[in-house]
Design an enzyme around this catalytic site. Structure first.
Site, PDB file in Angstrom:
ATOM      1  N   GLY A  46       0.832  -1.198   0.000  1.00 32.01           N
ATOM      2  CA  GLY A  46       0.000   0.000   0.000  1.00 32.01           C
ATOM      3  C   GLY A  46       0.864   1.245   0.000  1.00 32.01           C
ATOM      4  N   GLN A  51       3.011   9.932   1.274  1.00 33.15           N
ATOM      5  CA  GLN A  51       4.348   9.329   1.360  1.00 33.15           C
ATOM      6  C   GLN A  51       5.253   9.714   0.190  1.00 33.15           C
ATOM      7  OE1 GLN A  51       2.438   5.294   2.128  1.00 33.15           O
ATOM      8  NE2 GLN A  51       4.410   5.061   3.145  1.00 33.15           N
ATOM      9  N   CYS A  91       5.824  -0.286   7.031  1.00 32.33           N
ATOM     10  CA  CYS A  91       5.491   0.887   6.231  1.00 32.33           C
ATOM     11  C   CYS A  91       6.700   1.247   5.374  1.00 32.33           C
ATOM     12  CB  CYS A  91       5.150   2.048   7.165  1.00 32.33           C
ATOM     13  SG  CYS A  91       4.739   3.568   6.303  1.00 32.33           S
ATOM     14  N   LEU A  92       6.446   1.589   4.117  1.00 29.21           N
ATOM     15  CA  LEU A  92       7.556   1.973   3.232  1.00 29.21           C
ATOM     16  C   LEU A  92       8.257   3.234   3.727  1.00 29.21           C
ATOM     17  CD1 LEU A  92       5.958   1.211  -0.255  1.00 29.21           C
ATOM     18  CD2 LEU A  92       7.641  -0.152   0.995  1.00 29.21           C
ATOM     19  N   HIS A 133      -4.424   1.804   7.603  1.00 26.68           N
ATOM     20  CA  HIS A 133      -3.029   2.267   7.676  1.00 26.68           C
ATOM     21  C   HIS A 133      -2.793   3.389   6.657  1.00 26.68           C
ATOM     22  CE1 HIS A 133       1.493   1.326   7.845  1.00 26.68           C
ATOM     23  NE2 HIS A 133       1.368   2.135   6.815  1.00 26.68           N
ATOM     24  N   GLU A 134      -3.253   3.170   5.421  1.00 27.02           N
ATOM     25  CA  GLU A 134      -3.024   4.180   4.374  1.00 27.02           C
ATOM     26  C   GLU A 134      -3.860   5.435   4.622  1.00 27.02           C
ATOM     27  OE1 GLU A 134      -0.486   3.649   2.717  1.00 27.02           O
ATOM     28  OE2 GLU A 134      -0.363   1.501   3.030  1.00 27.02           O
ATOM     29  N   HIS A 137      -2.184   7.814   6.885  1.00 29.63           N
ATOM     30  CA  HIS A 137      -1.171   8.666   6.247  1.00 29.63           C
ATOM     31  C   HIS A 137      -1.790   9.975   5.742  1.00 29.63           C
ATOM     32  CE1 HIS A 137       2.493   6.297   6.243  1.00 29.63           C
ATOM     33  NE2 HIS A 137       1.883   5.246   5.732  1.00 29.63           N
TER      34      HIS A 137
END
Ligand code: NI
Length: 169
Positions: A46, A51, A91-92, A133-134, A137
């Site tokens: 995701g 991000q 997470c990226l 989660h996304e 962000h």
């Protein structure tokens, strides 16, 4: 398609609140394509526009094992959430760190696709977790901010060390 640079925690730009997409232009389609490409290359399941330092309410997700089920959620809103699931997240923007977070196990979300068509999506388990989660962000929250203060300090220290090492390399 372009590979977009991903901001790393605790970059202050990850705290910005994204705004709604109001016009579904070719630029939005390009953003979605670039974000999907960046997510698959990372690899991740995701990615939120925040991000990649674009502060618009755009998310791409693919939790399938074959990486063949891309979901694009623009201006997502959770209209129903229930149940509870505690799972390990990564997470990226926080590479190499994983920890457990409590989320709703079942959500219904309404959103628009890249062409502006509205749709609803019912999700459970990993997909439900990933959506939450996304969406976090988009309001400036990284998953580690759900952890204890002590853990957050440790993650920040670890990330800063990692970033210093990357600069030296
Ligand atoms: Ni993330």
């Amino acid at each position: 398609m372009a590979l977009l640079p991903i901001l790393e925690y605790p970059d202050a730009r990850l705290k910005r609140i994204a705004s709604d997409v109001t016009e579904f232009t070719p630029a939005i389609k390009k953003l979605v394509d670039d974000m999907a490409h960046t997510m698959y290359e990372a690899p991740g399941i995701g990615l939120a526009a925040t991000q990649v330092n674009v502060h618009k309410r755009v998310i791409v997700i693919d939790v399938s094992e074959t990486k063949s089920d891309l979901k694009v959620l623009i201006n997502p809103q959770i209209i129903m959430a229930d149940g509870e699931i505690v799972g390990e997240e990564g997470c990226l923007s926080v590479p190499g760190y994983y920890d457990t977070v409590k989320r709703a196990s079942h959500v219904v979300v309404k959103a628009h696709d890249a062409s502006g068509n509205p749709f609803q999506l019912e999700a459970t388990d990993l997909l439900a977790v990933c959506i939450q989660h996304e969406m976090d962000h988009l309001v400036g929250t990284v998953f580690v901010e759900h952890l204890s203060q002590l853990k957050q300090i440790r993650v920040k220290t670890r990330m800063k060390k990692r970033q210093r090492e990357a600069e030296r390399a």
